[in-house]
Scaffold this active site. Structure first.
Site, short mmCIF file in Angstrom:
data_model
loop_
_atom_site.label_atom_id
_atom_site.label_comp_id
_atom_site.label_asym_id
_atom_site.label_seq_id
_atom_site.Cartn_x
_atom_site.Cartn_y
_atom_site.Cartn_z
N GLY A 31 0.81 -1.22 0.00
CA GLY A 31 0.00 0.00 0.00
C GLY A 31 0.84 1.26 0.00
O GLY A 31 0.38 2.32 0.42
N GLY A 32 2.06 1.17 -0.51
CA GLY A 32 2.98 2.30 -0.47
C GLY A 32 2.66 3.42 -1.45
O GLY A 32 3.31 4.47 -1.41
N ALA A 33 1.66 3.22 -2.31
CA ALA A 33 1.24 4.31 -3.20
C ALA A 33 0.02 5.04 -2.63
O ALA A 33 -0.54 5.92 -3.27
CB ALA A 33 0.92 3.76 -4.59
N GLY A 34 -0.39 4.67 -1.42
CA GLY A 34 -1.53 5.32 -0.77
C GLY A 34 -1.07 6.46 0.13
O GLY A 34 0.11 6.86 0.13
N PHE A 35 -2.00 6.97 0.88
CA PHE A 35 -1.75 8.16 1.72
C PHE A 35 -0.67 7.88 2.77
O PHE A 35 0.41 8.49 2.77
CB PHE A 35 -3.09 8.56 2.35
CG PHE A 35 -3.01 9.58 3.44
CD1 PHE A 35 -2.23 10.71 3.31
CD2 PHE A 35 -3.76 9.41 4.60
CE1 PHE A 35 -2.18 11.66 4.32
CE2 PHE A 35 -3.73 10.35 5.61
CZ PHE A 35 -2.92 11.48 5.48
N ILE A 36 -0.91 6.94 3.67
CA ILE A 36 0.05 6.69 4.76
C ILE A 36 1.26 5.92 4.23
O ILE A 36 2.40 6.20 4.58
CB ILE A 36 -0.63 5.93 5.91
CG1 ILE A 36 -1.82 6.73 6.45
CG2 ILE A 36 0.36 5.66 7.04
CD1 ILE A 36 -2.74 5.96 7.39
N GLY A 37 1.00 4.94 3.34
CA GLY A 37 2.10 4.13 2.80
C GLY A 37 3.14 4.98 2.09
O GLY A 37 4.35 4.73 2.20
N THR A 96 -6.47 0.29 12.54
CA THR A 96 -7.16 1.54 12.86
C THR A 96 -7.79 1.46 14.25
O THR A 96 -8.09 0.37 14.74
CB THR A 96 -8.25 1.78 11.80
OG1 THR A 96 -9.17 2.74 12.28
CG2 THR A 96 -9.05 0.51 11.50
N ASP A 97 -8.07 2.63 14.84
CA ASP A 97 -8.80 2.65 16.11
C ASP A 97 -10.29 2.32 15.91
O ASP A 97 -11.00 2.09 16.88
CB ASP A 97 -8.63 4.00 16.83
CG ASP A 97 -9.16 5.20 16.05
OD1 ASP A 97 -9.56 5.02 14.88
OD2 ASP A 97 -9.18 6.31 16.61
N GLU A 98 -10.73 2.32 14.64
CA GLU A 98 -12.16 2.09 14.40
C GLU A 98 -12.59 0.67 14.77
O GLU A 98 -13.78 0.40 14.92
CB GLU A 98 -12.51 2.39 12.93
CG GLU A 98 -12.19 3.84 12.59
CD GLU A 98 -12.71 4.30 11.24
OE1 GLU A 98 -13.73 3.78 10.79
OE2 GLU A 98 -12.07 5.19 10.65
N TYR A 110 -16.07 -1.46 6.82
CA TYR A 110 -14.62 -1.20 6.85
C TYR A 110 -14.00 -1.66 8.16
O TYR A 110 -13.04 -2.43 8.18
CB TYR A 110 -14.35 0.30 6.64
CG TYR A 110 -12.94 0.72 7.01
CD1 TYR A 110 -11.84 0.26 6.29
CD2 TYR A 110 -12.70 1.57 8.10
CE1 TYR A 110 -10.55 0.63 6.63
CE2 TYR A 110 -11.40 1.94 8.45
CZ TYR A 110 -10.33 1.48 7.72
OH TYR A 110 -9.05 1.83 8.07
N LYS A 117 -11.24 -4.67 9.02
CA LYS A 117 -9.95 -4.44 9.66
C LYS A 117 -9.85 -5.25 10.96
O LYS A 117 -8.78 -5.78 11.29
CB LYS A 117 -9.76 -2.95 9.96
CG LYS A 117 -9.58 -2.07 8.74
CD LYS A 117 -8.34 -2.36 7.91
CE LYS A 117 -7.05 -2.01 8.60
NZ LYS A 117 -5.87 -2.16 7.69
#
Ligand code: NAD
Length: 352
Positions: A7-13, A132-134, A157, A161
């Site tokens: 997932g390195g092309a995503g936001f956090i990645g 996630t905390d969710e 979601y 997770k």
């Protein structure tokens, strides 16, 4: 270290890839490049001799096996996921495929690979599962999520997770794979996909479009600047104890309305409009089905055991974020054109 980042092309990645290259590590970025992934987010590091990219689906066992065989990583940071709650309400299939089946494939291939390692390489190997905390569900007015808080996911979601977290820890308890799980609060910052709350508000504000606040705007999230999360993940990779969970958060609880109002203040200051204050654009729209009321993280374990601290407050981080979006239309405009800002995840829009 050579680190396989999914997932390195995503936001956090992408923030993780940028940090690891900066700190002298080697990165193998494995990403399917879904709607949420773009290689423009890693353009700053993709020319590095320490960086490699492989386009692959984490649920594709043969492809993942080949990547482990070819690149022989020292550790895995598993971030690839379908990540947008509203999209999970509209259609849960990709969430089950990527977040549950994909995590299972990653764990199982990593287990075979780890069993084949010897000595120091085997001892040092880590699989960090990023969550996630969710998964903890919704809090009332008081209290914080601890690592021991029981799981109570409410959206497709967060349920996917939570399933993945259970699989990850099962691969530690059952097979001994050195897995560490992190559970982080809401992230924000540069390179955030334009349909998520904070970038959506910034870009709608610049376009003088409505700023849609769900329900009464009183839902509370605990916001963490993305680079602080990237640093936390590197710390957990280096020092986290196998079989443990670490909560990640920056003690920055804000209601959604406060977040939007702060963005309006910053836009009024940094990009004033002759058509009036950005606050005038705020509109209240139907709430998200099953919208969790409050999330708040207790990150004391990560802080006291591993010495991590968030470096940004919400005020410093949100200013940096707005400034970044003002400076980088070259990054967001193509993504914004592909996604028109339409509302996602109302039950009437549910697709199958
Ligand atoms: P994102 O949606 O911005 O990025 C996800 C990336 O994963 C994209 O590049 C996408 O192309 C890739 N991907 C999706 N399905 C894939 C598949 N089947 N195979 C390979 N790659 C695939 O997500 P994000 O916000 O960067 O979140 C990253 C991780 O952090 C997720 O696991 C998410 O659950 C977790 N997390 C996110 C937040 C947050 O606030 N964004 C908070 C806590 C935890």
């Amino acid at each position: 270290m050579k680190i396989l980042v999914t997932g390195g092309a995503g936001f956090i990645g992408s923030a993780v890839c940028r940090l690891l290259i900066e700190t002298g590590d080697q990165v193998v970025n494995v990403d399917k490049l879904t709607y949420a992934g773009t290689l423009t987010s890693v353009a700053d590091v993709s020319g590095s001799p320490n960086y490699a990219f492989v386009r692959a689906d984490v649920a594709d066992r043969a492809a993942i096996q080949a990547i482990f065989d070819t690149h022989r990583p020292d550790a895995v940071l598993h971030l690839a996921a379908e990540s947008h709650v509203d999209r999970s309400i509209a259609g849960a299939g990709p969430f089950v495929e990527t977040n549950i089946v994909g995590t299972y494939v990653m764990l199982d291939v990593a287990l075979d690979y780890w069993r084949g390692l010897e000595g120091a390489a085997k001892d040092a190997f880590r699989f960090v599962h990023v969550s996630t905390d969710e998964v903890y569900g919704s809090l009332g007015a008081e209290g914080l999520f601890q690592e021991t808080t029981a799981y109570a996911p409410t959206s497709p979601y967060s349920a996917s997770k939570a399933s993945a977290d259970h699989l990850a820890l099962a691969w530690f308890h059952t097979y001994g794979l050195p897995v560490v799980v992190s559970n982080c609060s809401n992230n924000y910052g540069p390179y955030h996909f334009p349909e998520k709350l904070i970038p959506l508000m910034i870009l709608n504000g610049l376009d003088r479009r409505a700023l849609p606040v769900y329900g009464d705007g009183a839902n509370i999230r605990d916001w963490l600047f993305v680079d602080d999360h990237a640093r936390a993940l590197r710390t957990i990779l280096q020092a986290g104890r196998p079989g443990e969970k670490y909560n990640v958060g920056g003690r920055n609880e804000r209601t959604n309305l406060q977040v939007v109002q702060t963005i309006c203040d910053l836009l009024d200051e940094l990009a004033p409009s002759a058509q009036g204050s950005h606050h005038d654009l705020i509109t209240y729209v139907a709430d998200r089905p099953g919208h969790d009321r409050r999330y708040a993280i207790d990150a004391e374990k990560l802080e006291t055991e591993l010495g991590w601290r968030a470096q940004e407050t919400f005020e410093t981080g949100i200013r940096k974020t707005v400034e970044w979006y003002l400076a980088r239309p070259d990054w967001w405009r193509p993504l914004r054109e592909a996604y028109d800002g339409a509302r996602l995840g109302l039950l009437t829009a549910k697709a199958g």
